[in-house]
Design a protein around this motif. Structure first.
Motif, short mmCIF file in Angstrom:
data_model
loop_
_atom_site.label_atom_id
_atom_site.label_comp_id
_atom_site.label_asym_id
_atom_site.label_seq_id
_atom_site.Cartn_x
_atom_site.Cartn_y
_atom_site.Cartn_z
N LEU A 48 0.83 -1.19 0.00
CA LEU A 48 0.00 0.00 0.00
C LEU A 48 0.87 1.24 0.00
CD1 LEU A 48 -2.97 1.12 0.38
CD2 LEU A 48 -2.47 1.16 2.83
N LEU A 49 0.42 2.26 -0.72
CA LEU A 49 1.04 3.59 -0.70
C LEU A 49 0.03 4.54 -0.07
CD1 LEU A 49 3.11 5.79 -1.46
CD2 LEU A 49 2.09 5.81 -3.76
N VAL A 50 0.47 5.32 0.93
CA VAL A 50 -0.41 6.25 1.63
C VAL A 50 0.13 7.67 1.43
CG1 VAL A 50 -1.35 6.93 3.88
CG2 VAL A 50 -0.92 4.50 3.38
N VAL A 51 -0.76 8.57 1.06
CA VAL A 51 -0.41 9.99 0.91
C VAL A 51 -1.52 10.82 1.54
CG1 VAL A 51 1.01 9.72 -1.18
CG2 VAL A 51 -1.45 10.13 -1.40
N GLY A 52 -1.20 12.05 1.85
CA GLY A 52 -2.20 12.97 2.37
C GLY A 52 -2.92 13.67 1.24
N ALA A 53 -4.13 14.15 1.51
CA ALA A 53 -4.91 14.92 0.53
C ALA A 53 -4.63 16.38 0.81
CB ALA A 53 -6.39 14.63 0.67
N ARG A 54 -3.77 16.97 0.05
CA ARG A 54 -3.36 18.35 0.32
C ARG A 54 -3.73 19.25 -0.84
NH1 ARG A 54 2.79 20.25 1.49
NH2 ARG A 54 2.29 22.45 1.63
N GLY A 55 -4.98 19.18 -1.29
CA GLY A 55 -5.42 20.00 -2.41
C GLY A 55 -5.30 21.48 -2.13
N ARG A 56 -5.05 22.27 -3.14
CA ARG A 56 -4.93 23.72 -3.02
C ARG A 56 -5.95 24.39 -3.93
NH1 ARG A 56 -1.19 25.01 0.63
NH2 ARG A 56 0.74 23.88 0.58
N GLY A 57 -6.04 25.68 -3.83
CA GLY A 57 -6.90 26.43 -4.72
C GLY A 57 -8.34 26.48 -4.22
N ALA A 58 -9.26 26.77 -5.13
CA ALA A 58 -10.66 26.96 -4.77
C ALA A 58 -11.28 25.71 -4.18
CB ALA A 58 -11.44 27.41 -5.99
N ALA A 59 -10.82 24.56 -4.59
CA ALA A 59 -11.40 23.30 -4.11
C ALA A 59 -10.58 22.70 -2.98
CB ALA A 59 -11.49 22.31 -5.27
N ARG A 60 -9.76 23.49 -2.34
CA ARG A 60 -8.89 22.99 -1.28
C ARG A 60 -9.68 22.19 -0.26
NH1 ARG A 60 -4.27 26.02 2.12
NH2 ARG A 60 -3.91 24.31 3.53
N ALA A 94 -1.02 13.53 -4.89
CA ALA A 94 -1.97 12.43 -4.64
C ALA A 94 -2.64 11.99 -5.94
CB ALA A 94 -3.01 12.86 -3.61
N THR A 95 -3.06 12.93 -6.75
CA THR A 95 -3.71 12.60 -8.02
C THR A 95 -2.75 11.84 -8.93
OG1 THR A 95 -5.15 14.52 -7.85
CG2 THR A 95 -4.85 13.58 -10.05
N SER A 96 -1.51 12.28 -9.01
CA SER A 96 -0.54 11.61 -9.88
C SER A 96 -0.24 10.19 -9.43
CB SER A 96 0.75 12.43 -9.95
OG SER A 96 0.50 13.66 -10.58
N VAL A 97 -0.05 9.99 -8.12
CA VAL A 97 0.25 8.62 -7.67
C VAL A 97 -0.97 7.73 -7.77
CG1 VAL A 97 2.21 9.31 -6.24
CG2 VAL A 97 -0.04 9.06 -5.19
N LEU A 98 -2.17 8.28 -7.60
CA LEU A 98 -3.39 7.48 -7.80
C LEU A 98 -3.44 6.92 -9.21
CD1 LEU A 98 -6.10 9.60 -5.96
CD2 LEU A 98 -5.58 7.19 -5.52
N PRO A 107 -2.03 -0.57 -4.47
CA PRO A 107 -3.16 0.24 -3.99
C PRO A 107 -2.67 1.53 -3.31
CG PRO A 107 -3.41 -2.05 -3.31
CD PRO A 107 -2.03 -1.91 -3.89
N VAL A 108 -3.48 2.57 -3.42
CA VAL A 108 -3.14 3.88 -2.84
C VAL A 108 -4.29 4.32 -1.95
CG1 VAL A 108 -2.66 6.32 -3.33
CG2 VAL A 108 -1.81 4.53 -4.88
N THR A 109 -3.95 4.82 -0.76
CA THR A 109 -4.94 5.43 0.13
C THR A 109 -4.58 6.90 0.31
OG1 THR A 109 -5.38 3.39 1.34
CG2 THR A 109 -5.91 5.44 2.46
N VAL A 110 -5.56 7.76 0.11
CA VAL A 110 -5.38 9.19 0.32
C VAL A 110 -6.09 9.53 1.63
CG1 VAL A 110 -5.79 11.51 -0.58
CG2 VAL A 110 -5.32 9.62 -2.16
N VAL A 111 -5.33 10.04 2.60
CA VAL A 111 -5.84 10.32 3.94
C VAL A 111 -6.10 11.80 4.07
CG1 VAL A 111 -5.30 10.24 6.40
CG2 VAL A 111 -4.56 8.37 4.90
N ARG A 112 -7.31 12.12 4.51
CA ARG A 112 -7.68 13.51 4.78
C ARG A 112 -7.62 13.75 6.28
NH1 ARG A 112 -10.13 15.91 0.65
NH2 ARG A 112 -11.13 14.61 -0.88
#
Length: 178
Positions: A112-124, A132-136, A142-147
């Motif tokens: 498993l690969l785990v990354v944080g959800a660190r979106g920026r901009g208007a949809a932060r 996160a999007t690129s590794v997904l 499998p990838v888990t994105v943790v918020r």
């Protein structure tokens, strides 16, 4: 520069010093403990993303080795603060390259690969960040994105059949890896 291969069958987590990454690290550490898997903590860095070394002063750019030492110290501090359960084998890597490339290389053969959800901009907070999007899209495992808790901004469905998203996800993780 660390270019060793990934961690066969373990959990890989990417950190960047942010609060979101620390949340992902704590989550990955707890999962690794439950599943009896080793944990590989990866921090990709460049001169522009590295913490400022102790030798930095106005008008002086320290050697790359000083930046690497600062990154390794910040990585060790993040791991210590995450509360990874005792008994989990932890390996830390500070990799001087682009985050997506470093994480994809480290995740080769991982469970498993785990990354944080660190979106920026208007949809932060509502969309995953670019890493996160690129590794997904590209990871071979499998990838888990943790918020971080409290970042749903009212756009994520709350409790429903089967409980909250987090509860359902935890049940899947227990059934699949633990």
């Amino acid at each position: 520069m660390d270019t060793t291969p990934g961690l066969d069958g373990g959990v890989v987590v990417g950190v960047d010093g942010s609060a979101c990454a620390r949340t992902a690290l704590a989550w990955a550490g707890a999962l690794a403990a439950r599943a009896g898997l080793p944990l590989l903590v990866v921090r990709a860095w460049s001169l522009t993303t590295a913490p400022r070394p102790a030798t930095w002063e106005c008008g002086y750019v320290p050697p790359v080795a000083d930046y690497e030492a600062a990154v390794r110290q910040a990585l060790a501090d993040d791991v210590a603060a995450a509360g990874v359960p005792a008994g989990v084998p932890v390996e830390c890597r500070a990799v001087h390259r682009a985050p997506v490339d470093a994480l994809l290389d480290a995740a080769e053969g991982a469970a498993l690969l785990v990354v944080g959800a660190r979106g920026r901009g208007a949809a932060r907070g509502r969309l995953p960040g670019s890493v996160a999007t690129s590794v997904l899209r590209a990871a071979s495992c499998p990838v888990t994105v943790v918020r971080p808790q409290g970042t749903t901004h009212g756009t994520t469905p709350g409790p429903g059949p089967g409980g909250s998203r987090e509860e359902r996800h935890d049940q899947v993780q227990h059934a699949g890896l633990g």
